[in-house]
Design an enzyme around this catalytic site. Structure first.
Site, PDB file in Angstrom:
ATOM      1  CB  SER A  41      48.690  48.535  40.320  1.00  0.00           C
ATOM      2  OG  SER A  41      47.995  49.568  40.693  1.00  0.00           O
ATOM      3  CG  ASP A 155      44.914  48.045  41.807  1.00  0.00           C
ATOM      4  OD1 ASP A 155      45.822  47.130  41.510  1.00  0.00           O
ATOM      5  OD2 ASP A 155      45.456  48.914  42.200  1.00  0.00           O
TER       6      ASP A 155
END
Length: 312
Positions: A41, A155
């Site tokens: 991320s 993610d």
């Protein structure tokens, strides 16, 4: 004697992630320059800039953010799998830092993403760097998934919030992990016994459980947008806040299990719990917290380096 390969595993955390810049600065101050980088991320975002030798450019860019600049980078969309498309911010980042293909990087780099349909952890190590980072940063519900090949990716924090295992797979002898949710302000793992329900703000107890506090004040995305990402008012959470905070709670429990099974050689914990998800304009605070976190565990890092250098 071969040179010791030092890796950094940079974890997820949205706006808290600018602390990764400070961590890398802090490591440089004590003479440690990581040679291998794995990111998840926002950790993939900062890690890519570091691996490309563009950390100075990234820091200059983010230190100049205002809350209005952050809003200007959000390309809202209601037609796809997220509230934000994400293309605008990554195009701006590529322009600011001049990042192209992953083959142009100066150091081995890997980003972690999640296959939306199979749930598999996906390690991205080739192709367009912007696409790779974009996939790793696609917070479910907030940013639409990124298609790479025949996969729809979201993610990496869903499966591996602090990618120690990925960093070791890159070839690092020593792994320094950065956990942006480890300063004691994330949800407790202890159950909370509720004796009554407060129906009005006046009836609310002086101290709510950590879970309820975070639901009320943590990731209030829509309210944050309306209040220019600075509101800390305790109020009923909206749909996106509930979804996003619930996902974070699951991530943190999953993260603890992963770190117990594959612990890093040293864990760096920047104190960024007061920085909310979308407060990207608070880069200065986050960077300072990252530098300070390195100094707090300097003795441990140096002890591990000394131990491993005698073995290599």
């Amino acid at each position: 004697m071969s040179e010791l390969k030092i890796g950094v595993a940079l974890g997820s955390g949205a706006a808290k992630g600018w602390a990764h810049i400070g961590v890398l600065r802090g490591l440089a101050r004590i003479g440690i320059l990581p040679t291998h980088v794995a990111g998840c991320s926002i950790g993939a975002f900062v890690g890519a800039a570091y691996a490309a030798g563009k950390l100075d450019e990234l820091e200059q860019w983010v230190r100049g953010f205002s809350s209005w600049d952050v809003m200007g980078l959000l390309d809202l969309t209601w037609r796809r799998g997220g509230l934000v498309s994400g293309e605008k911010v990554f195009q701006a980042a590529s322009k600011a830092m001049g990042i192209g293909e992953i083959t142009e990087l100066e150091k081995p780099f890997l980003a972690v993403a999640t296959d939306l349909y199979t749930g598999q952890e996906v390690w991205l190590a080739e192709g367009s760097l912007s696409d790779i980072v974009r996939a790793s940063c696609s917070i479910p519900g907030l940013m639409e998934p990124k298609r790479i090949g025949n996969r729809w990716l979201v993610d990496g924090a869903v499966v591996n919030p602090v990618p120690v295992s990925a960093c070791r797979a890159l070839g690092a002898d020593l792994v320094l992990a950065v956990d942006l949710h480890g300063d004691g302000r994330h949800p407790s793992s202890e159950p909370v016994r509720l004796t009554r329900v407060a129906h009005t703000p006046e009836e609310a107890p002086a101290k709510e459980s950590g879970f309820m506090d975070l639901l009320a004040t943590g990731k209030e995305l829509v309210n944050g947008l309306a209040d220019r990402f600075t509101s800390t008012t305790i109020q009923q959470p909206n749909m996106l806040a509930v979804m996003h905070q619930s996902m974070e709670i699951l991530e943190q429990r999953h993260k603890r299990a992963r770190l117990m099974g594959d612990p890093p050689d040293a864990l760096i914990l920047p104190r960024v719990g007061e920085i909310n998800t979308m407060e990207f304009q608070r880069a200065g605070e986050a960077i300072a917290a990252g530098e300070a976190a390195v100094l707090r565990v300097r003795h441990q890092i140096e002890a591990e380096l000394d131990r491993l250098s005698r073995q290599v």
